[in-house]
Structure formats: structure tokens, C-alpha cells
Design an enzyme around this catalytic site. Sequence first.
Site, PDB file in Angstrom:
ATOM      1  N   ARG A 161       0.823  -1.221   0.000  1.00 20.05           N
ATOM      2  CA  ARG A 161       0.000   0.000   0.000  1.00 20.05           C
ATOM      3  C   ARG A 161       0.857   1.271   0.000  1.00 20.05           C
ATOM      4  O   ARG A 161       0.527   2.253   0.669  1.00 20.05           O
ATOM      5  CB  ARG A 161      -0.951   0.048   1.194  1.00 20.05           C
ATOM      6  CG  ARG A 161      -2.007  -1.025   1.211  1.00 20.05           C
ATOM      7  CD  ARG A 161      -2.998  -0.873   0.054  1.00 20.05           C
ATOM      8  NE  ARG A 161      -4.133  -1.768   0.232  1.00 20.05           N
ATOM      9  CZ  ARG A 161      -4.108  -3.074  -0.027  1.00 20.05           C
ATOM     10  NH1 ARG A 161      -3.011  -3.635  -0.502  1.00 20.05           N
ATOM     11  NH2 ARG A 161      -5.182  -3.806   0.154  1.00 20.05           N
ATOM     12  N   SER A 235     -10.311  -0.551   3.775  1.00 18.90           N
ATOM     13  CA  SER A 235      -9.568  -0.840   5.012  1.00 18.90           C
ATOM     14  C   SER A 235      -9.089   0.472   5.622  1.00 18.90           C
ATOM     15  O   SER A 235      -8.448   1.273   4.944  1.00 18.90           O
ATOM     16  CB  SER A 235      -8.346  -1.703   4.712  1.00 18.90           C
ATOM     17  OG  SER A 235      -8.737  -2.932   4.167  1.00 18.90           O
ATOM     18  N   GLU A 330      -4.612   3.823   7.002  1.00 18.05           N
ATOM     19  CA  GLU A 330      -4.318   3.549   5.601  1.00 18.05           C
ATOM     20  C   GLU A 330      -4.760   4.696   4.680  1.00 18.05           C
ATOM     21  O   GLU A 330      -3.947   5.192   3.900  1.00 18.05           O
ATOM     22  CB  GLU A 330      -4.959   2.208   5.219  1.00 18.05           C
ATOM     23  CG  GLU A 330      -4.211   1.472   4.123  1.00 18.05           C
ATOM     24  CD  GLU A 330      -4.705   1.900   2.778  1.00 18.05           C
ATOM     25  OE1 GLU A 330      -3.924   2.491   2.022  1.00 18.05           O
ATOM     26  OE2 GLU A 330      -5.879   1.663   2.490  1.00 18.05           O
TER      27      GLU A 330
HETATM   28  N1  EPU Z   1     -10.602 -10.931  10.160  1.00 15.64           N
HETATM   29  C1  EPU Z   1     -11.254 -11.068  11.362  1.00 15.64           C
HETATM   30  N2  EPU Z   1     -12.220 -10.140  11.677  1.00 15.64           N
HETATM   31  C2  EPU Z   1     -12.574  -9.154  10.832  1.00 15.64           C
HETATM   32  C3  EPU Z   1     -11.890  -9.015   9.601  1.00 15.64           C
HETATM   33  C4  EPU Z   1     -10.912  -9.929   9.282  1.00 15.64           C
HETATM   34  O1  EPU Z   1     -10.971 -11.953  12.158  1.00 15.64           O
HETATM   35  O2  EPU Z   1     -13.465  -8.395  11.185  1.00 15.64           O
HETATM   36  C5  EPU Z   1      -9.612 -11.942   9.777  1.00 15.64           C
HETATM   37  C6  EPU Z   1     -10.180 -12.833   8.669  1.00 15.64           C
HETATM   38  O3  EPU Z   1     -10.898 -13.898   9.181  1.00 15.64           O
HETATM   39  C7  EPU Z   1      -8.941 -13.288   7.942  1.00 15.64           C
HETATM   40  C8  EPU Z   1      -7.971 -12.129   8.135  1.00 15.64           C
HETATM   41  O4  EPU Z   1      -8.483 -11.334   9.204  1.00 15.64           O
HETATM   42  O5  EPU Z   1      -8.399 -14.431   8.550  1.00 15.64           O
HETATM   43  C9  EPU Z   1      -7.808 -11.306   6.867  1.00 15.64           C
HETATM   44  O6  EPU Z   1      -9.057 -10.769   6.465  1.00 15.64           O
HETATM   45  P1  EPU Z   1      -9.423 -10.479   4.929  1.00 15.64           P
HETATM   46  O7  EPU Z   1      -9.061 -11.642   4.084  1.00 15.64           O
HETATM   47  O8  EPU Z   1     -10.812  -9.984   4.904  1.00 15.64           O
HETATM   48  O9  EPU Z   1      -8.405  -9.355   4.475  1.00 15.64           O
HETATM   49  P2  EPU Z   1      -7.757  -8.104   5.220  1.00 15.64           P
HETATM   50  O10 EPU Z   1      -6.357  -8.444   5.565  1.00 15.64           O
HETATM   51  O11 EPU Z   1      -8.651  -7.659   6.330  1.00 15.64           O
HETATM   52  C10 EPU Z   1      -6.792  -7.089   3.032  1.00 15.64           C
HETATM   53  C11 EPU Z   1      -6.764  -5.759   2.370  1.00 15.64           C
HETATM   54  C12 EPU Z   1      -8.073  -5.503   1.628  1.00 15.64           C
HETATM   55  C13 EPU Z   1      -8.284  -6.604   0.615  1.00 15.64           C
HETATM   56  C14 EPU Z   1      -8.315  -7.933   1.356  1.00 15.64           C
HETATM   57  C15 EPU Z   1      -8.476  -9.123   0.448  1.00 15.64           C
HETATM   58  C16 EPU Z   1      -5.319  -4.321   3.707  1.00 15.64           C
HETATM   59  C17 EPU Z   1      -5.228  -3.189   4.662  1.00 15.64           C
HETATM   60  N3  EPU Z   1      -6.534  -4.705   3.347  1.00 15.64           N
HETATM   61  O12 EPU Z   1      -7.778  -7.020   4.058  1.00 15.64           O
HETATM   62  O13 EPU Z   1      -7.932  -4.262   0.940  1.00 15.64           O
HETATM   63  O14 EPU Z   1      -9.496  -6.424  -0.091  1.00 15.64           O
HETATM   64  O15 EPU Z   1      -7.071  -8.107   2.084  1.00 15.64           O
HETATM   65  O16 EPU Z   1      -7.277  -9.427  -0.168  1.00 15.64           O
HETATM   66  O17 EPU Z   1      -4.289  -4.854   3.291  1.00 15.64           O
HETATM   67  C18 EPU Z   1      -8.267  -1.914   1.145  1.00 15.64           C
HETATM   68  O18 EPU Z   1      -7.051  -1.786   1.069  1.00 15.64           O
HETATM   69  O19 EPU Z   1      -9.017  -0.912   1.273  1.00 15.64           O
HETATM   70  C19 EPU Z   1      -8.839  -3.237   1.148  1.00 15.64           C
HETATM   71  C20 EPU Z   1     -10.154  -3.461   1.327  1.00 15.64           C
END
Ligand code: EPU
Length: 337
Positions: A161, A235, A330
Site C-alpha cells: 500500500r 480498510s 491507511e
Molecule cells: N478478520 C477477522 N475479523 C474481521 C476481519 C478480518 O478476524 O473483522 C480476519 C479474517 O478472518 C482473515 C484475516 O483477518 O483471517 C484477513 O481478512 P481479509 O481476508 O478480509 O483481508 P484483510 O487483511 O482484512 C486485506 C486488504 C483488503 C483486501 C483484502 C483481500 C489491507 C489493509 N486490506 O484485508 O484491501 O481487499 O485483504 O485481499 O491490506 C483496502 O485496502 O481498502 C482493502 C479493502
Amino acid sequence: MIERNADLSGANTLALPARAERLARPASEEALAEALAARAAGEPLFVLGQGSNIVLDGDLPGLTLIPALSGIEYREQGDTARVTVGAGVVWDTLVADTVTRGWRGLENLSLIPGTAGAAPFQNIGAYGVELADVLDSVDTLAVADGRPVRFEAADCEFDYRDSLFKSRRRGEFIITGITLTLRRHGPCRVDYGALAARFAGTDPASLDPATVRQAVIEQRRSKLPDPRELPNAGSFFKNPVVSTAHHDRLKAVWPELVAFPHRDGMKLAAGWLIERAGWKGRSLGPVGMHRDQALVLVNHGGARAADVRALAAAVRADVRQRFDVDLEQEPVLLPGR
Ligand code: EPU
């Protein structure tokens, strides 16, 4: 054409109230250069795309530009296509166009809000793919003299990012277009998170990009609120990287901790930390952390920047207290301090 005292409440997906002193939407490189040349010495300058990764903390002084350069051009060479895209093209319009034509590379980045020109700024990413994986070059105009400057991908200082445009040389260049290299054949990337579960047992080489796009769209729609229905900026925090020792200490207390290896230690899932800190689905005033994805800060209606700041500070303090982890915001704060 320059609009004065322009309302920006519809130009940021968090729907925060703010105005731009002067606003222009140049649709060509010439119009953009003219707008730059007409700028008063030292006048503040802001560039927005769809406003999907910003927090507007008050009005924007000076000139605000929303580049509206259009066009998607393909140059096909056998198994690959060079795709040149105007900065104002809506990102998902581009993804849909490439996938419909059978080109691979962008399908995992389906439905990310924003414009093509904003994509390199924060090196957008999702489901194991980031823009840097497919980007060839970025075309810009230098703010100082309006001259065109091209950056090869290797010179964009891409990180998680992050890029040279967002960090080291912030404010020096206006992105006018990007060029990508896409492939006709080869495996799709479905080894990440929810996609891995969805395609378990499927040979990635047998998948077509349209199938993967559909899965990504379903996954995103099930978790991420549509900013048109519930204003948000995606995010709200980065996934924090901690030392292996720190990770091990946390893991001993919370065996179900979600973490991924990273070159500087372990990357933790900020959404998991926020949920365990009790903020999933919880509000503070008119803003809250989303009930299906705790990493997304949402505006339930009528929020101002101060409300966003208060919630972000409360979430950060609780995560720090419980896990000794500092969350980094972010989206970019404008006009900034
Ligand atoms: N999780 C939780 N609780 C929550 C949310 C997530 O326990 O409320 C856990 C999930 O179960 C999972 C892990 O956290 O094991 C990761 O969650 P997720 O796959 O939803 O992805 P993320 O790491 O929360 C990142 C990006 C997103 C992108 C997704 C999918 C960042 C800051 N965010 O989110 O990007 O869509 O992966 O690849 O890196 C953005 O940048 O605006 C964005 C939405």
C-alpha cells in the site's frame, strides 16, 4: 473549467462534508498542464481520484484536480497485451474490460473502488495480487514545470500500500496514465485466503479470469460495504507487521491469532485485532467499525472528520493496550497537517 467553492461531499466515499476552494477536472494532458500553469505561486494543490482512500479533514485550500483522462488502449504482442489506461478511468471498468477480452492479471483486483490513476499511488492490492505485479510504467506530469515524466515500475518504490508517489516524492507528480502487461495464458492466482478455500482442489491453470473475477466480486460483496450504500474508505488501517518474538508472545495467549510471514517478521490481520478488541460492529457517534469486516470504518450518516478521528483513536488505543500493536491509518488525511 474551474469551479469555485466546490462541494466535495460526493467526491469522497466516506461522504465527509468538505469544499474545494478551486476544483478542475482536466480531461487531457494539455488541460492538466494548463491548470498547473495557471496556479498561483505556492498555491496548495490536491489531486483526487474517486476519493475512495481519503479522509477529508476540513476544506481543501487552493487548487484541487480530479484528472478525467479517459481511454483504454491495447497493443497485443502474441501472448501478452500492453494496456495503456487514462488516469480517470474507473478501476473496475478497466478490470471488467480486460477480463471480458480474456486477458489475465487484474481479475483478483476486481471491484476495488477508485481510478486507474490512483492505483499506483497506494499500490492497490487484494487476494494475493497487487498492482506492482502487472504494472509496466506510470505516466505523470511534473507539478514543478508541467513536463511529462515516465516512471518504470521498478522505479516506483512500490511496497505494501505504498509507492514513491504516496511517500518519498509526494506531491511532485500528477499521474496521467498507467501501462500494464497482461497475459493470455497461465495460471490464475487463487492461493490466497478466501479464494484458496473457494478453489481448493481446482487446478489454477484450468481457471479462466472471468471465473476468478466472479468469485472475487462475490467475496467482496459479502464482506465489504458498498460505499454508495454505506460510506467508507475500504480498510481503514494497514495490516501491521510485528517482530517474530512479538508474534510468538501474542500467539501464546491467542492461539487463533491470524498472521502471515513477512520479510520483516509477521504480518497480523488488523481486522482480527480490532474484532478481538471488541470493535467489530460497534459505533462511536455516527461512525463505526463494520459488522462484517472490522477493518472498515463506516459512516452511518452525518459524520464529520472529528468523529472519524475520535473512533480511529479509540480503536487504536484499545488495540495498543490489548496487543501492544500500533495501527497505522491507511487512507490519506487531507488537507493534512
Ligand atoms: N478478520 C477477522 N475479523 C474481521 C476481519 C478480518 O478476524 O473483522 C480476519 C479474517 O478472518 C482473515 C484475516 O483477518 O483471517 C484477513 O481478512 P481479509 O481476508 O478480509 O483481508 P484483510 O487483511 O482484512 C486485506 C486488504 C483488503 C483486501 C483484502 C483481500 C489491507 C489493509 N486490506 O484485508 O484491501 O481487499 O485483504 O485481499 O491490506 C483496502 O485496502 O481498502 C482493502 C479493502
